[in-house]
Structure formats: structure tokens, C-alpha cells
Design an enzyme around this catalytic site. Sequence first.
Site, PDB file in Angstrom:
ATOM      1  N   GLY A  27      61.525  67.673-118.641  1.00  0.00           N
ATOM      2  CA  GLY A  27      61.180  69.078-118.137  1.00  0.00           C
ATOM      3  C   GLY A  27      62.052  69.780-117.454  1.00  0.00           C
ATOM      4  O   GLY A  27      61.698  70.846-117.080  1.00  0.00           O
ATOM      5  N   SER A  33      64.114  75.518-113.187  1.00  0.00           N
ATOM      6  CA  SER A  33      62.971  74.361-113.491  1.00  0.00           C
ATOM      7  C   SER A  33      62.880  73.472-112.204  1.00  0.00           C
ATOM      8  O   SER A  33      63.823  72.926-111.638  1.00  0.00           O
ATOM      9  CB  SER A  33      63.650  73.595-114.538  1.00  0.00           C
ATOM     10  OG  SER A  33      63.353  74.248-115.718  1.00  0.00           O
ATOM     11  N   ASP A  80      60.542  66.050-128.019  1.00  0.00           N
ATOM     12  CA  ASP A  80      59.330  67.042-128.053  1.00  0.00           C
ATOM     13  C   ASP A  80      58.108  66.061-127.681  1.00  0.00           C
ATOM     14  O   ASP A  80      57.796  65.020-128.489  1.00  0.00           O
ATOM     15  CB  ASP A  80      59.043  67.611-129.166  1.00  0.00           C
ATOM     16  CG  ASP A  80      57.989  68.479-129.353  1.00  0.00           C
ATOM     17  OD1 ASP A  80      56.782  68.214-128.597  1.00  0.00           O
ATOM     18  OD2 ASP A  80      57.855  69.503-130.084  1.00  0.00           O
ATOM     19  N   VAL A  81      57.460  66.196-126.543  1.00  0.00           N
ATOM     20  CA  VAL A  81      56.387  65.458-126.070  1.00  0.00           C
ATOM     21  C   VAL A  81      55.190  64.985-126.902  1.00  0.00           C
ATOM     22  O   VAL A  81      54.308  64.259-126.787  1.00  0.00           O
ATOM     23  CB  VAL A  81      56.016  65.266-124.844  1.00  0.00           C
ATOM     24  CG1 VAL A  81      57.096  65.073-123.839  1.00  0.00           C
ATOM     25  CG2 VAL A  81      55.327  66.745-124.614  1.00  0.00           C
ATOM     26  N   ALA A 111      51.211  76.304-122.309  1.00  0.00           N
ATOM     27  CA  ALA A 111      49.907  77.113-123.239  1.00  0.00           C
ATOM     28  C   ALA A 111      50.137  78.345-123.834  1.00  0.00           C
ATOM     29  O   ALA A 111      51.469  78.934-123.479  1.00  0.00           O
ATOM     30  CB  ALA A 111      48.661  77.252-122.037  1.00  0.00           C
ATOM     31  N   TYR A 172      44.790  81.207-114.629  1.00  0.00           N
ATOM     32  CA  TYR A 172      45.489  79.951-114.912  1.00  0.00           C
ATOM     33  C   TYR A 172      44.805  79.384-116.116  1.00  0.00           C
ATOM     34  O   TYR A 172      45.128  78.330-116.888  1.00  0.00           O
ATOM     35  CB  TYR A 172      45.163  79.055-113.532  1.00  0.00           C
ATOM     36  CG  TYR A 172      46.197  77.958-113.804  1.00  0.00           C
ATOM     37  CD1 TYR A 172      47.861  78.193-114.039  1.00  0.00           C
ATOM     38  CD2 TYR A 172      45.818  76.716-113.489  1.00  0.00           C
ATOM     39  CE1 TYR A 172      48.632  77.189-113.984  1.00  0.00           C
ATOM     40  CE2 TYR A 172      46.836  75.626-113.576  1.00  0.00           C
ATOM     41  CZ  TYR A 172      48.253  76.065-113.788  1.00  0.00           C
ATOM     42  OH  TYR A 172      49.294  74.912-113.640  1.00  0.00           O
ATOM     43  N   LYS A 179      45.291  70.747-116.564  1.00  0.00           N
ATOM     44  CA  LYS A 179      45.787  70.292-115.041  1.00  0.00           C
ATOM     45  C   LYS A 179      44.850  68.967-114.653  1.00  0.00           C
ATOM     46  O   LYS A 179      44.946  67.874-114.108  1.00  0.00           O
ATOM     47  CB  LYS A 179      46.409  70.901-113.996  1.00  0.00           C
ATOM     48  CG  LYS A 179      47.533  71.753-114.355  1.00  0.00           C
ATOM     49  CD  LYS A 179      48.754  70.861-114.545  1.00  0.00           C
ATOM     50  CE  LYS A 179      49.949  71.730-114.402  1.00  0.00           C
ATOM     51  NZ  LYS A 179      51.001  70.957-115.148  1.00  0.00           N
ATOM     52  N   ILE A 208      55.689  78.628-107.916  1.00  0.00           N
ATOM     53  CA  ILE A 208      57.126  78.966-107.812  1.00  0.00           C
ATOM     54  C   ILE A 208      57.419  79.664-108.922  1.00  0.00           C
ATOM     55  O   ILE A 208      56.999  79.537-110.107  1.00  0.00           O
ATOM     56  CB  ILE A 208      57.837  77.626-107.755  1.00  0.00           C
ATOM     57  CG1 ILE A 208      57.385  76.722-106.512  1.00  0.00           C
ATOM     58  CG2 ILE A 208      59.340  77.889-107.673  1.00  0.00           C
ATOM     59  CD1 ILE A 208      57.834  75.367-106.640  1.00  0.00           C
ATOM     60  N   SER A 212      57.841  78.920-116.933  1.00  0.00           N
ATOM     61  CA  SER A 212      56.387  78.597-117.326  1.00  0.00           C
ATOM     62  C   SER A 212      55.657  79.551-116.581  1.00  0.00           C
ATOM     63  O   SER A 212      54.686  80.208-117.015  1.00  0.00           O
ATOM     64  CB  SER A 212      55.902  77.204-116.972  1.00  0.00           C
ATOM     65  OG  SER A 212      56.683  76.348-117.889  1.00  0.00           O
TER      66      SER A 212
HETATM   67  N1  LIG Z   1      56.040  76.834-111.327  1.00  0.00           N
HETATM   68  C1  LIG Z   1      54.988  76.862-110.546  1.00  0.00           C
HETATM   69  O1  LIG Z   1      54.481  77.685-109.896  1.00  0.00           O
HETATM   70  C2  LIG Z   1      54.224  75.449-110.717  1.00  0.00           C
HETATM   71  C3  LIG Z   1      53.465  75.187-109.766  1.00  0.00           C
HETATM   72  C4  LIG Z   1      52.579  73.748-109.818  1.00  0.00           C
HETATM   73  C5  LIG Z   1      52.939  72.878-110.951  1.00  0.00           C
HETATM   74  N2  LIG Z   1      53.896  73.569-111.802  1.00  0.00           N
HETATM   75  C6  LIG Z   1      54.264  72.447-112.890  1.00  0.00           C
HETATM   76  O2  LIG Z   1      55.546  71.991-113.148  1.00  0.00           O
HETATM   77  C7  LIG Z   1      55.925  71.688-114.451  1.00  0.00           C
HETATM   78  C8  LIG Z   1      57.402  72.149-114.452  1.00  0.00           C
HETATM   79  O3  LIG Z   1      57.388  73.600-114.526  1.00  0.00           O
HETATM   80  P1  LIG Z   1      58.097  74.725-114.104  1.00  0.00           P
HETATM   81  O4  LIG Z   1      57.357  75.581-113.476  1.00  0.00           O
HETATM   82  O5  LIG Z   1      59.231  73.885-113.629  1.00  0.00           O
HETATM   83  O6  LIG Z   1      58.671  75.387-115.496  1.00  0.00           O
HETATM   84  P2  LIG Z   1      59.718  75.154-116.522  1.00  0.00           P
HETATM   85  O7  LIG Z   1      59.413  76.281-117.695  1.00  0.00           O
HETATM   86  O8  LIG Z   1      61.079  75.255-116.066  1.00  0.00           O
HETATM   87  O9  LIG Z   1      59.348  73.653-117.304  1.00  0.00           O
HETATM   88  C9  LIG Z   1      58.634  73.378-118.361  1.00  0.00           C
HETATM   89  C10 LIG Z   1      58.885  72.371-119.107  1.00  0.00           C
HETATM   90  O10 LIG Z   1      58.195  72.137-119.934  1.00  0.00           O
HETATM   91  C11 LIG Z   1      58.910  71.707-120.944  1.00  0.00           C
HETATM   92  N3  LIG Z   1      58.029  71.510-122.232  1.00  0.00           N
HETATM   93  C12 LIG Z   1      57.033  72.098-122.981  1.00  0.00           C
HETATM   94  N4  LIG Z   1      56.364  71.959-123.907  1.00  0.00           N
HETATM   95  C13 LIG Z   1      57.230  70.606-124.116  1.00  0.00           C
HETATM   96  C14 LIG Z   1      57.098  69.916-125.418  1.00  0.00           C
HETATM   97  N5  LIG Z   1      56.278  69.912-126.544  1.00  0.00           N
HETATM   98  N6  LIG Z   1      58.111  68.624-125.204  1.00  0.00           N
HETATM   99  C15 LIG Z   1      58.887  68.662-124.272  1.00  0.00           C
HETATM  100  N7  LIG Z   1      58.893  69.348-123.403  1.00  0.00           N
HETATM  101  C16 LIG Z   1      58.270  70.551-123.064  1.00  0.00           C
HETATM  102  C17 LIG Z   1      59.849  72.848-121.340  1.00  0.00           C
HETATM  103  O11 LIG Z   1      61.079  72.649-122.102  1.00  0.00           O
HETATM  104  C18 LIG Z   1      60.272  72.903-119.957  1.00  0.00           C
HETATM  105  O12 LIG Z   1      61.559  72.174-119.671  1.00  0.00           O
HETATM  106  C19 LIG Z   1      54.850  71.829-115.225  1.00  0.00           C
HETATM  107  O13 LIG Z   1      54.054  70.707-115.614  1.00  0.00           O
HETATM  108  C20 LIG Z   1      54.178  72.939-114.454  1.00  0.00           C
HETATM  109  O14 LIG Z   1      52.654  73.091-114.569  1.00  0.00           O
HETATM  110  C21 LIG Z   1      54.796  74.758-111.773  1.00  0.00           C
END
Ligand SMILES: NC(=O)c1ccc[n+]([C@@H]2O[C@H](COP(=O)([O-])OP(=O)(O)OC[C@H]3O[C@@H](n4cnc5c(N)ncnc54)[C@H](O)[C@@H]3O)[C@@H](O)[C@H]2O)c1
Length: 272
Positions: A27, A33, A80-81, A111, A172, A179, A208, A212
Site C-alpha cells: 500500500g 502514504s 493488484d490485490v 472507491a 465516507y 471498512k 491524515i 486516497s
Molecule cells: N488517510 C487517512 O485519513 C486514513 C485514515 C484511516 C485509514 N486510512 C486507510 O489507510 C490505508 C492507506 O491509505 P493512505 O491514506 O495511506 O492512502 P494512499 O493513497 O497512500 O494508499 C492507498 C494505497 O492503496 C493502493 N491500492 C488501491 N487499489 C489497489 C489495488 N487494486 N491493488 C493494490 N493496491 C491498491 C494504492 O496503490 C495505494 O498505495 C487505506 O486503507 C485507508 O483507507 C487512511
Amino acid sequence: MISTETIEKPKVVSNMLLKGKKGIIVGVANKWSIAWAVAQACMREGAEIGFTYQGERVLRNLEKLFKEANLNDPFSVNLDVTKDEELAQASEEVRKKFGNIDFFLHAVAFAKREELGGEFVNTSRDGYHLAQDVSSYSLIALAKAFKPLMEENGGSIVALSYLGGERVVKNYNVMGVAKAALESTSRYLAYDLGSKNIRVNIVSPGPIKTLSASGIDDFSKMLEHFRTVAPLKKNVTAEEVADTCMFLFSDYSRAITAETIYVDCGYNTLAM
Ligand SMILES: NC(=O)c1ccc[n+]([C@@H]2O[C@H](COP(=O)([O-])OP(=O)(O)OC[C@H]3O[C@@H](n4cnc5c(N)ncnc54)[C@H](O)[C@@H]3O)[C@@H](O)[C@H]2O)c1
């Protein structure tokens, strides 16, 4: 009164809490990230880390990050997951490189932009399925792919969720439902894999600013509201989230599984 924003950050020194451990970070998209912060915390604590990346564009970002962090060409594999053949391939590549692994991070969510705002009742069937597949089913898929590499010595799996999976957070929408499924999935996996000493936990950070997050309508308003009302009166940093993930990968959390840990400055406890 001293604002907690102005208090000097504690200096986190390495205690080599993950010395001898090997883990995979799923991720990282760029330097913002949360997964990148987790990778850095794990490496600081002595772990050997491998990365997955989603496509060539993300690989180029990763290579830039590796260079900036003076990392000597760490292991990375395309994944790609949503693609079973890539999951099988990634698991095989990881096995060839590391043999067994001790942990992995799931930091993946997606999404459609149009599903992250407006009325939830308008959520499309397609958009619902896509969000579930990428953001929730992927935890099962990854656990299945990497289980053979963790069965011998046990392991730790951490996935990132958000309070919007439990409570209604404006905009959201479909991601909140994904989630909720992710959190439930983690508990069923924890039950299944517990007899192999594989633990599964959720870390639930406050908002944060990341790539995304920027897809959610009015995200900067969320950040502002959060730091005004959260008990610690500040926003959470990716580094703070990363240290909690690192703890869950370490042996210091050896009896914690099927748990959700909030790293949100106390926000989840508020009613008003
Ligand atoms: N940023 C926030 O406020 C926040 C808060 C709570 C939870 N989160 C969660 O943290 C996690 C990381 O998000 P982030 O905020 O660091 O953003 P980010 O955009 O840096 O990370 C999201 C990642 O998901 C990957 N991804 C998406 N579709 C994919 C696929 N089909 N195959 C493989 N990888 C795929 C992207 O390449 C990216 O690396 C997510 O689950 C997000 O929901 C984020």
C-alpha cells in the site's frame, strides 16, 4: 495554556524491536502514504522489508522513495490485490526472496470518486462491489496468499481502517461499509489463523492528508474539525500510526489479536 501542537515531538530512537523479522508492506503509493511511514518505522526497528506496488507508475514513485531514503534496492513485487494470478505470483516471489515472513501490512483502499460524497442512497452496485473487493476482500486474499509463509513461526497481520466503518461520517459513504466489512473480516481471520499463532489486528487512525484521503469531499474540513475537538487537540501523524503498527508486528503485542486499536488522539470516545 500550552497547545499540544507546540510541544516538541518526542524523539523516537531505535530499540531494534523487530530485529530478525521480515515483513511485507502493501500500500505505498508515494511519500505521504501511511504505509511508507510504517515501512520506515519497521526498518528503524531492524526489520527487513519487502514492498508490493500497484503498477509501473507506483513502482517509479517507490524507486524515488528508496533513493531518497538511501535504501539499497529493497525487494518489491507488482501486485493488484484484485487479481488472483498476481497474488499467487507475489506470494511465490516473496517466498523465493524471504522464505518465511513474520508480518504484513494491509494499507489498501479504493472507491470511485463519485461514491465519496453526496447521498449514500445513490451508491451504485458497481461502486459497492469495487470498494468491497479492493478494500475488504483483499485482506482475505492477502492472508490466504501469505499464510503458507507464516505458518511455521507464526506471524502478525495489520490492516488500516477508519472510524467511518463504525459510525456515520459524512461523505465516507461506500468506504464506511467497506471498512465495516474489513474490521469484521479481521476478526474472522484472527479466529481462523490463531491456532497457527498468526495474529490479525486493525489500526484505526484519525484523518491524515494522503492521496486516497484527498478523494473524500471536504476532507480538509474533517482535519480542521478533528484537531479542534479531539482530546489531544491535534491531528494524527502517519508516524504515530506507524509506531502502533510496528508495535503490533513486534513480540510485545504477542497476546493481542482480533483487536481494533484507535490512533486518533482520543476522537473515537467523543459523543459531543
Ligand atoms: N488517510 C487517512 O485519513 C486514513 C485514515 C484511516 C485509514 N486510512 C486507510 O489507510 C490505508 C492507506 O491509505 P493512505 O491514506 O495511506 O492512502 P494512499 O493513497 O497512500 O494508499 C492507498 C494505497 O492503496 C493502493 N491500492 C488501491 N487499489 C489497489 C489495488 N487494486 N491493488 C493494490 N493496491 C491498491 C494504492 O496503490 C495505494 O498505495 C487505506 O486503507 C485507508 O483507507 C487512511
